[in-house]
Design a protein around this motif. Structure first.
Motif, PDB file in Angstrom:
ATOM      1  N   THR A 111       5.248   4.579 -11.043  1.00 17.86           N
ATOM      2  CA  THR A 111       6.498   3.900 -11.385  1.00 17.86           C
ATOM      3  C   THR A 111       7.658   4.892 -11.504  1.00 17.86           C
ATOM      4  N   LEU A 112       7.412   5.997 -12.210  1.00 15.90           N
ATOM      5  CA  LEU A 112       8.474   6.998 -12.375  1.00 15.90           C
ATOM      6  C   LEU A 112       8.829   7.653 -11.048  1.00 15.90           C
ATOM      7  N   GLY A 113       7.834   7.899 -10.207  1.00 13.79           N
ATOM      8  CA  GLY A 113       8.111   8.470  -8.893  1.00 13.79           C
ATOM      9  C   GLY A 113       8.910   7.518  -8.023  1.00 13.79           C
ATOM     10  N   LEU A 114       8.599   6.221  -8.141  1.00 16.07           N
ATOM     11  CA  LEU A 114       9.345   5.216  -7.379  1.00 16.07           C
ATOM     12  C   LEU A 114      10.798   5.160  -7.841  1.00 16.07           C
ATOM     13  N   VAL A 115      10.999   5.202  -9.153  1.00 13.27           N
ATOM     14  CA  VAL A 115      12.367   5.192  -9.691  1.00 13.27           C
ATOM     15  C   VAL A 115      13.126   6.438  -9.252  1.00 13.27           C
ATOM     16  N   ALA A 116      12.463   7.600  -9.326  1.00 18.13           N
ATOM     17  CA  ALA A 116      13.126   8.850  -8.937  1.00 18.13           C
ATOM     18  C   ALA A 116      13.493   8.850  -7.462  1.00 18.13           C
ATOM     19  N   GLY A 117      12.628   8.275  -6.630  1.00 18.04           N
ATOM     20  CA  GLY A 117      12.898   8.276  -5.202  1.00 18.04           C
ATOM     21  C   GLY A 117      13.965   7.283  -4.781  1.00 18.04           C
ATOM     22  N   LEU A 118      14.080   6.169  -5.515  1.00 15.92           N
ATOM     23  CA  LEU A 118      15.038   5.135  -5.134  1.00 15.92           C
ATOM     24  C   LEU A 118      16.381   5.264  -5.834  1.00 15.92           C
ATOM     25  N   ARG A 119      16.355   5.656  -7.100  1.00 15.65           N
ATOM     26  CA  ARG A 119      17.584   5.687  -7.885  1.00 15.65           C
ATOM     27  C   ARG A 119      18.418   6.933  -7.631  1.00 15.65           C
ATOM     28  N   ARG A 120      17.721   8.076  -7.491  1.00 16.47           N
ATOM     29  CA  ARG A 120      18.410   9.368  -7.358  1.00 16.47           C
ATOM     30  C   ARG A 120      19.275   9.630  -8.596  1.00 16.47           C
ATOM     31  N   ARG A 174       7.545  10.121  -5.140  1.00 19.60           N
ATOM     32  CA  ARG A 174       8.950  10.477  -4.884  1.00 19.60           C
ATOM     33  C   ARG A 174       9.131  11.028  -3.479  1.00 19.60           C
ATOM     34  N   ALA A 175       8.236  11.953  -3.081  1.00 22.44           N
ATOM     35  CA  ALA A 175       8.356  12.545  -1.750  1.00 22.44           C
ATOM     36  C   ALA A 175       8.175  11.489  -0.650  1.00 22.44           C
ATOM     37  N   GLU A 176       7.190  10.595  -0.842  1.00 21.88           N
ATOM     38  CA  GLU A 176       6.952   9.567   0.168  1.00 21.88           C
ATOM     39  C   GLU A 176       8.110   8.566   0.211  1.00 21.88           C
ATOM     40  N   ILE A 180      10.320   7.667   3.430  1.00 19.55           N
ATOM     41  CA  ILE A 180      10.329   6.315   3.998  1.00 19.55           C
ATOM     42  C   ILE A 180      11.725   5.705   3.988  1.00 19.55           C
ATOM     43  N   THR A 181      12.478   5.954   2.915  1.00 16.99           N
ATOM     44  CA  THR A 181      13.809   5.333   2.816  1.00 16.99           C
ATOM     45  C   THR A 181      14.785   5.878   3.856  1.00 16.99           C
ATOM     46  N   GLY A 182      14.417   6.938   4.519  1.00 19.03           N
ATOM     47  CA  GLY A 182      15.279   7.448   5.584  1.00 19.03           C
ATOM     48  C   GLY A 182      14.952   6.881   6.951  1.00 19.03           C
ATOM     49  N   LEU A 183      13.939   6.010   7.029  1.00 16.46           N
ATOM     50  CA  LEU A 183      13.530   5.436   8.310  1.00 16.46           C
ATOM     51  C   LEU A 183      14.412   4.239   8.668  1.00 16.46           C
ATOM     52  N   PRO A 184      14.490   3.922   9.949  1.00 17.78           N
ATOM     53  CA  PRO A 184      15.403   2.853  10.402  1.00 17.78           C
ATOM     54  C   PRO A 184      15.111   1.484   9.803  1.00 17.78           C
ATOM     55  N   PHE A 185      13.828   1.131   9.589  1.00 23.39           N
ATOM     56  CA  PHE A 185      13.555  -0.223   9.107  1.00 23.39           C
ATOM     57  C   PHE A 185      14.046  -0.430   7.669  1.00 23.39           C
ATOM     58  N   ILE A 186      14.135   0.644   6.900  1.00 21.89           N
ATOM     59  CA  ILE A 186      14.701   0.531   5.553  1.00 21.89           C
ATOM     60  C   ILE A 186      16.210   0.303   5.643  1.00 21.89           C
ATOM     61  N   GLU A 187      16.872   1.018   6.560  1.00 19.30           N
ATOM     62  CA  GLU A 187      18.303   0.809   6.753  1.00 19.30           C
ATOM     63  C   GLU A 187      18.578  -0.615   7.220  1.00 19.30           C
ATOM     64  N   ALA A 188      17.666  -1.141   8.043  1.00 18.94           N
ATOM     65  CA  ALA A 188      17.839  -2.517   8.504  1.00 18.94           C
ATOM     66  C   ALA A 188      17.679  -3.509   7.356  1.00 18.94           C
ATOM     67  N   ALA A 189      16.719  -3.231   6.456  1.00 18.85           N
ATOM     68  CA  ALA A 189      16.514  -4.108   5.302  1.00 18.85           C
ATOM     69  C   ALA A 189      17.729  -4.089   4.383  1.00 18.85           C
ATOM     70  N   ARG A 190      18.320  -2.917   4.210  1.00 13.94           N
ATOM     71  CA  ARG A 190      19.531  -2.827   3.385  1.00 13.94           C
ATOM     72  C   ARG A 190      20.691  -3.563   4.034  1.00 13.94           C
ATOM     73  N   LEU A 201       9.182  -3.307  -3.242  1.00 11.82           N
ATOM     74  CA  LEU A 201       7.936  -4.071  -3.240  1.00 11.82           C
ATOM     75  C   LEU A 201       7.471  -4.438  -1.836  1.00 11.82           C
ATOM     76  N   THR A 202       8.405  -4.704  -0.944  1.00 15.19           N
ATOM     77  CA  THR A 202       8.048  -5.204   0.382  1.00 15.19           C
ATOM     78  C   THR A 202       7.852  -4.102   1.410  1.00 15.19           C
ATOM     79  N   HIS A 203       8.669  -3.056   1.341  1.00 16.13           N
ATOM     80  CA  HIS A 203       8.644  -2.057   2.397  1.00 16.13           C
ATOM     81  C   HIS A 203       8.108  -0.682   1.950  1.00 16.13           C
ATOM     82  N   VAL A 204       8.410  -0.303   0.719  1.00 20.01           N
ATOM     83  CA  VAL A 204       8.035   1.046   0.292  1.00 20.01           C
ATOM     84  C   VAL A 204       6.590   1.111  -0.197  1.00 20.01           C
ATOM     85  N   LEU A 205       6.245   0.265  -1.172  1.00 21.09           N
ATOM     86  CA  LEU A 205       4.905   0.335  -1.763  1.00 21.09           C
ATOM     87  C   LEU A 205       3.772   0.197  -0.748  1.00 21.09           C
ATOM     88  N   PRO A 206       3.824  -0.755   0.195  1.00 18.91           N
ATOM     89  CA  PRO A 206       2.717  -0.847   1.160  1.00 18.91           C
ATOM     90  C   PRO A 206       2.519   0.406   1.998  1.00 18.91           C
TER      91      PRO A 206
END
Length: 294
Positions: A111-120, A174-176, A180-190, A201-206
Motif C-alpha cells: 500500500t505504501l509503495g503504491l502511494v509513493a509511486g502514484l502520489r509522488r 514503487r519501482a514497478e 508502469i505509469t510511464g507506459l502508453p496505456f496508462i496515459e490513455a487511461a488518464r 486497481l485496474t491497470h497497475v495492481l494486475p
C-alpha cells in the motif's frame, strides 16, 4: 455433462512446470508440501498432547536408543513432553506466524509503495525516508526493543513479524508503479478520464502481482528465521506454547545429554527455510522473462 475438473490445458501447464523444474526444486516442493500437511493435520498426527507432562518419562531418547519409552518416537524433553508432538504443533504455530507476518508486510508495504509511486511529492519523500530508516537500522534490534516494551504476547509478536520486511515490498511496488505509469496505456487511461484509484486497481495492481508473489515467498523464510531467533532469545511466544525456535532455545541447555530436543525442531526449521527459499527462487526465475532462457 460439463467436466468441472482441471482442463487438459491446465493439467498440461502443471506437468510442463514440473518437468522444467530441476531435481533440487522438485525436492524442495515435495518437502514444502509435506511440511504444510504436517502442520495442517498436526492435531490428528501428534500422538500426545504437546503440553502433557510426565516427569517419570523426562529426557527419554528417540526410538532405537537405550531407555527409549514406547510411543515416544522422537524422545521426550526435560518435562517428559513428547518431542514429536511439540515439534508438529511448533511447526504449525511457526508457519502460522510466518504467514500472518508476510501478509501484513505485503499489505503494509504494498500500500505504501503504491502511494509513493502514484502520489509522488511529499508523500513519496516521507515513505521512502521511512524505508531508508528501516534499512539502515538492523530490524532485530527494533524487534527486541518493541518486545521488551510491549511484552511477548502473540498479537505483539504478529505485529513485529508483520513490519519486518515491509520496506522490501514498498521499494518493489514503487519501482514497478513508476515504470508502469510511464507506459502508453496508462496515459490513455488518464486521457479517458480515469481517476487515480481506477488506474491503480485496474491497470497497475494486475501488472505487479508477479514480483509481489515472488517477494512474498522469499519473505516467508526470513520471517521464519526472525521468529526462531526471537524465540531462541526468549522473546518470542512464551511457554508452555511452543514454536520451533523456542524449542531450540530451551533445549540448548540439554544439548550434551539430550541433543534430540534441539535436533528435531532445528531440522524442521532448516527444511522449512530451504524449501521456501528454493521455491521463491524458482518463482522468480519463472516470473522474470530475462531469466527463462538461461
Amino acid at each position: 455433462m460439463v467436466d468441472m475438473t482441471q482442463s487438459p490445458t491446465e493439467r498440461g501447464a502443471l506437468a510442463r512446470l514440473w518437468a522444467e523444474a530441476n531435481a533440487i526444486q522438485k525436492i524442495a516442493a515435495l518437502i514444502g508440501i509435506a511440511l504444510v500437511l504436517l502442520a495442517v493435520f498436526a492435531p490428528l498426527i501428534a500422538p500426545f498432547d504437546p503440553l502433557k507432562q510426565s516427569l517419570i518419562s523426562r529426557l527419554r531418547p528417540p526410538v532405537g536408543f537405550d531407555r527409549h519409552k514406547a510411543g515416544f518416537w522422537l524422545g521426550t524433553d526435560e518435562l517428559g513432553r513428547d518431542v514429536l508432538s511439540r515439534s508438529l504443533y511448533g511447526l504449525r504455530l511457526t508457519m502460522m506466524l510466518a504467514m500472518l507476518g508476510a501478509c501484513i508486510g505485503l499489505l503494509l508495504g504494498g500500500t505504501l509503495g503504491l502511494v509513493a509511486g502514484l502520489r509522488r511529492g511529499w508523500a513519496e519523500d516521507v515513505i521512502m525516508g521511512a524505508v531508508d530508516l528501516q534499512i539502515a537500522v538492523p530490524f532485530t534490534l527494533i524487534a527486541l526493543l518493541i518486545l521488551s516494551i510491549f511484552g511477548s504476547t502473540l498479537p505483539v509478536m504478529v505485529a513485529v513479524l508483520g513490519i519486518a520486511g515491509w520496506e522490501q515490498y514498498a521499494r518493489i511496488v514503487r519501482a514497478e508503479v513508476r515504470r508502469i505509469t510511464g507506459l502508453p496505456f496508462i496515459e490513455a487511461a488518464r486521457a479517458s478520464g480515469g481517476g487515480l484509484r481506477y488506474i491503480a486497481l485496474t491497470h497497475v495492481l494486475p501488472n505487479i502481482v508477479s514480483p509481489l508473489v515472488v517477494q512474498f515467498t522469499l519473505a516467508l523464510s526470513n520471517i521464519v528465521i526472525l521468529e526462531s531467533t526471537l524465540s531462541f532469545l526468549g522473546l518470542g511466544v512464551q511457554p508452555p506454547t511452543a514454536t520451533l525456535g523456542s524449542m531450540v532455545g530451551y533445549g540448548r541447555d540439554y544439548m550434551p545429554t539430550a541433543p534430540w530436543m534441539v535436533i528435531v525442531p532445528a531440522l524442521m526449521i532448516i527444511l522449512l527455510t530451504f524449501s521456501v527459499q528454493i521455491l521463491g527462487d524458482w518463482l522468480r526465475d519463472r516470473a522474470d522473462v530475462r531469466l527463462r532462457g538461461r
